[in-house]
Design a protein around this motif. Structure first.
Motif, PDB file in Angstrom:
ATOM      1  N   ILE A  13       0.844  -1.197   0.000  1.00  0.00           N
ATOM      2  CA  ILE A  13       0.000   0.000   0.000  1.00  0.00           C
ATOM      3  C   ILE A  13       0.879   1.247   0.000  1.00  0.00           C
ATOM      4  O   ILE A  13       1.796   1.369   0.817  1.00  0.00           O
ATOM      5  CB  ILE A  13      -0.933   0.014   1.223  1.00  0.00           C
ATOM      6  N   GLU A  14       0.610   2.162  -0.911  1.00  0.00           N
ATOM      7  CA  GLU A  14       1.323   3.435  -0.926  1.00  0.00           C
ATOM      8  C   GLU A  14       0.317   4.577  -0.806  1.00  0.00           C
ATOM      9  O   GLU A  14      -0.859   4.417  -1.157  1.00  0.00           O
ATOM     10  CB  GLU A  14       2.141   3.604  -2.204  1.00  0.00           C
ATOM     11  N   VAL A  15       0.774   5.700  -0.300  1.00  0.00           N
ATOM     12  CA  VAL A  15      -0.086   6.873  -0.126  1.00  0.00           C
ATOM     13  C   VAL A  15       0.464   8.012  -0.982  1.00  0.00           C
ATOM     14  O   VAL A  15       1.666   8.313  -0.922  1.00  0.00           O
ATOM     15  CB  VAL A  15      -0.144   7.301   1.357  1.00  0.00           C
ATOM     16  N   VAL A  16      -0.401   8.630  -1.784  1.00  0.00           N
ATOM     17  CA  VAL A  16       0.014   9.734  -2.641  1.00  0.00           C
ATOM     18  C   VAL A  16      -0.942  10.907  -2.470  1.00  0.00           C
ATOM     19  O   VAL A  16      -2.069  10.753  -1.989  1.00  0.00           O
ATOM     20  CB  VAL A  16       0.064   9.318  -4.123  1.00  0.00           C
ATOM     21  N   GLN A  17      -0.493  12.082  -2.874  1.00  0.00           N
ATOM     22  CA  GLN A  17      -1.324  13.277  -2.798  1.00  0.00           C
ATOM     23  C   GLN A  17      -2.156  13.410  -4.071  1.00  0.00           C
ATOM     24  O   GLN A  17      -1.649  13.262  -5.180  1.00  0.00           O
ATOM     25  CB  GLN A  17      -0.452  14.522  -2.609  1.00  0.00           C
ATOM     26  N   ALA A  18      -3.444  13.697  -3.888  1.00  0.00           N
ATOM     27  CA  ALA A  18      -4.311  13.965  -5.029  1.00  0.00           C
ATOM     28  C   ALA A  18      -5.537  14.710  -4.529  1.00  0.00           C
ATOM     29  O   ALA A  18      -5.958  14.546  -3.386  1.00  0.00           O
ATOM     30  CB  ALA A  18      -4.736  12.678  -5.725  1.00  0.00           C
ATOM     31  N   ASN A  19      -6.086  15.513  -5.394  1.00  0.00           N
ATOM     32  CA  ASN A  19      -7.279  16.288  -5.087  1.00  0.00           C
ATOM     33  C   ASN A  19      -8.217  16.167  -6.276  1.00  0.00           C
ATOM     34  O   ASN A  19      -7.822  16.481  -7.406  1.00  0.00           O
ATOM     35  CB  ASN A  19      -6.907  17.763  -4.848  1.00  0.00           C
ATOM     36  N   VAL A  20      -9.439  15.697  -6.049  1.00  0.00           N
ATOM     37  CA  VAL A  20     -10.344  15.457  -7.174  1.00  0.00           C
ATOM     38  C   VAL A  20     -10.745  16.750  -7.878  1.00  0.00           C
ATOM     39  O   VAL A  20     -11.335  16.713  -8.963  1.00  0.00           O
ATOM     40  CB  VAL A  20     -11.621  14.697  -6.730  1.00  0.00           C
ATOM     41  N   ALA A  67      -4.710  17.314 -12.854  1.00  0.00           N
ATOM     42  CA  ALA A  67      -3.318  16.852 -12.988  1.00  0.00           C
ATOM     43  C   ALA A  67      -2.945  15.895 -11.865  1.00  0.00           C
ATOM     44  O   ALA A  67      -2.224  14.912 -12.087  1.00  0.00           O
ATOM     45  CB  ALA A  67      -2.372  18.053 -13.003  1.00  0.00           C
ATOM     46  N   SER A  68      -3.423  16.151 -10.655  1.00  0.00           N
ATOM     47  CA  SER A  68      -3.100  15.267  -9.535  1.00  0.00           C
ATOM     48  C   SER A  68      -3.813  13.925  -9.671  1.00  0.00           C
ATOM     49  O   SER A  68      -3.290  12.880  -9.257  1.00  0.00           O
ATOM     50  CB  SER A  68      -3.471  15.936  -8.200  1.00  0.00           C
ATOM     51  N   ILE A  69      -5.005  13.936 -10.265  1.00  0.00           N
ATOM     52  CA  ILE A  69      -5.734  12.683 -10.501  1.00  0.00           C
ATOM     53  C   ILE A  69      -4.969  11.818 -11.493  1.00  0.00           C
ATOM     54  O   ILE A  69      -4.816  10.610 -11.302  1.00  0.00           O
ATOM     55  CB  ILE A  69      -7.151  12.982 -11.035  1.00  0.00           C
ATOM     56  N   ALA A  70      -4.479  12.440 -12.563  1.00  0.00           N
ATOM     57  CA  ALA A  70      -3.728  11.705 -13.589  1.00  0.00           C
ATOM     58  C   ALA A  70      -2.494  11.048 -12.996  1.00  0.00           C
ATOM     59  O   ALA A  70      -2.166   9.896 -13.313  1.00  0.00           O
ATOM     60  CB  ALA A  70      -3.351  12.647 -14.727  1.00  0.00           C
ATOM     61  N   ARG A  71      -1.778  11.780 -12.123  1.00  0.00           N
ATOM     62  CA  ARG A  71      -0.585  11.205 -11.486  1.00  0.00           C
ATOM     63  C   ARG A  71      -0.963  10.008 -10.619  1.00  0.00           C
ATOM     64  O   ARG A  71      -0.267   8.991 -10.614  1.00  0.00           O
ATOM     65  CB  ARG A  71       0.121  12.262 -10.632  1.00  0.00           C
ATOM     66  N   ALA A  72      -2.073  10.123  -9.890  1.00  0.00           N
ATOM     67  CA  ALA A  72      -2.481   9.041  -8.994  1.00  0.00           C
ATOM     68  C   ALA A  72      -2.927   7.800  -9.763  1.00  0.00           C
ATOM     69  O   ALA A  72      -2.859   6.680  -9.243  1.00  0.00           O
ATOM     70  CB  ALA A  72      -3.607   9.523  -8.082  1.00  0.00           C
ATOM     71  N   LEU A  73      -3.371   7.978 -10.999  1.00  0.00           N
ATOM     72  CA  LEU A  73      -3.848   6.850 -11.807  1.00  0.00           C
ATOM     73  C   LEU A  73      -2.759   6.222 -12.660  1.00  0.00           C
ATOM     74  O   LEU A  73      -3.005   5.199 -13.316  1.00  0.00           O
ATOM     75  CB  LEU A  73      -4.990   7.313 -12.717  1.00  0.00           C
TER      76      LEU A  73
END
Length: 321
Positions: free
Chosen positions: A51-58, A62-68
């Motif tokens: 399990i990893e934790v990353v920063q994203a804000n819906v 751009a942050s969603i794309a990085r998280a996906l």
């Protein structure tokens, strides 16, 4: 170990159980949250490195794309119960849902599970329910094969429903009763998580909308009576007329706009209390998803004991489960 699943909003009450269920099923899980520093415990829900934790804000594509990046599936659990600051129903439930669905389609994600709520309707009078309905429509437009999960009130040790009223019963001389005959079908958080994990893995869930409710339907009055019994509190129930409830809700709106604290009640919640929150029998539910429903009486006593006089050392009140 199976592929990667990104879970947006995975550090919340429901999210923690979803992450645990996915990890137990053998998936690698990426927990995408606004404040990763507050989600450190998530890594302990699986094996080392699982399990990893990353920063994203819906609200930020751009942050969603990085998280996906590299994910084969994703789950969107992000939601708010009241509006505060930039966390608005429209920006989170409607625009945020659209952003996640569009990014998932663009990234080639094969499975999307979107968590909505019973009562979601683009024509609803309550802003919460209306924004949830708009979010569902946006998800279906961008990702037609998405699985939509609509739970009723979700209960469990960390819930914000039974715990809140139990705390109120411990402190207040009377229990205000708003919408006493409004019906609810509380569903256990573990059951909701199981449905979501199965939806990620099961091709038969593609394009399906589930409405999840527990085995029993209660009125608000019956729920408060159950809480009073379990906590051993003798408190009269004081019915609150709708106009007075609206006034209390207005004060809650004001509190939410200036303080980072949960308001006791908002005008939108008052509007929602005017409608039943019960699963539609015309839609698949827990049984169709292959999950046995857990009763309120089997779980709620295991955490409401702390609100009794004497806490864990108190005797079980007469009539309690």
């Amino acid at each position: 170990m199976q592929g990667l699943v990104t879970v947006f909003g995975g550090s919340g009450f429901v999210g923690g159980q979803v992450v645990r269920a996915l990890a137990k099923a053998g998936y690698r899980v990426r927990v995408a949250v606004r404040q990763p520093n507050l989600a450190y415990r998530m890594r302990m829900l699986g094996d080392v490195g699982q399990i990893e934790v990353v920063q994203a804000n819906v609200r930020v594509p751009a942050s969603i794309a990085r998280a996906l990046d590299g994910a084969e599936a994703c789950v969107n659990l992000v939601g708010v119960l009241w509006e505060s600051g930039r966390q608005k129903f429209q920006s989170i439930h409607a625009m945020g849902a659209r952003n996640v669905a569009e990014a998932a389609a663009k990234a080639g994600v094969t499975r999307l599970v979107h968590v909505s709520a019973i009562g979601a309707d683009i024509n609803a009078t309550a802003k919460y329910a209306r924004s949830k309905g708009e979010g569902e429509a946006a998800v279906r437009a961008a990702f037609p094969g998405a699985t939509i999960v609509r739970p009723s009130i979700v209960f469990g040790p960390e819930d914000d429903f039974f715990n809140r009223f139990a705390q109120m019963a411990a402190l207040a001389p009377v229990m205000p009763l708003v919408g006493g005959e409004t019906k609810f079908q509380p569903v256990f958080v573990g059951d909701v998580a199981a449905v979501i994990a199965k939806a990620v893995a099961t091709p038969a869930s593609v394009g399906v909308t589930y409405e999840l409710g527990g085995p029993t339907v209660y009125t608000m009055r019956e729920i408060l009576e159950l809480i009073l019994t379990e906590t051993g509190r003798n408190r009269p129930l004081l019915p609150v007329p709708w106009p007075l409830a609206g006034l209390i809700g207005s004060l809650g709106d004001l509190q939410a706009s200036v303080l980072p604290l949960a308001p006791p009640l908002t005008t939108d919640q008052v509007e929602m209390l005017k409608s039943d929150n019960v699963a539609d029998h015309g839609l698949p539910g827990l049984a169709e998803a292959g999950v046995a429903a857990t009763a309120v009486e089997a779980v709620v006593p295991t955490y409401l004991y702390r609100y009794r006089k004497g806490g864990q050392y108190a005797e079980t009140p007469a009539g309690a489960f």
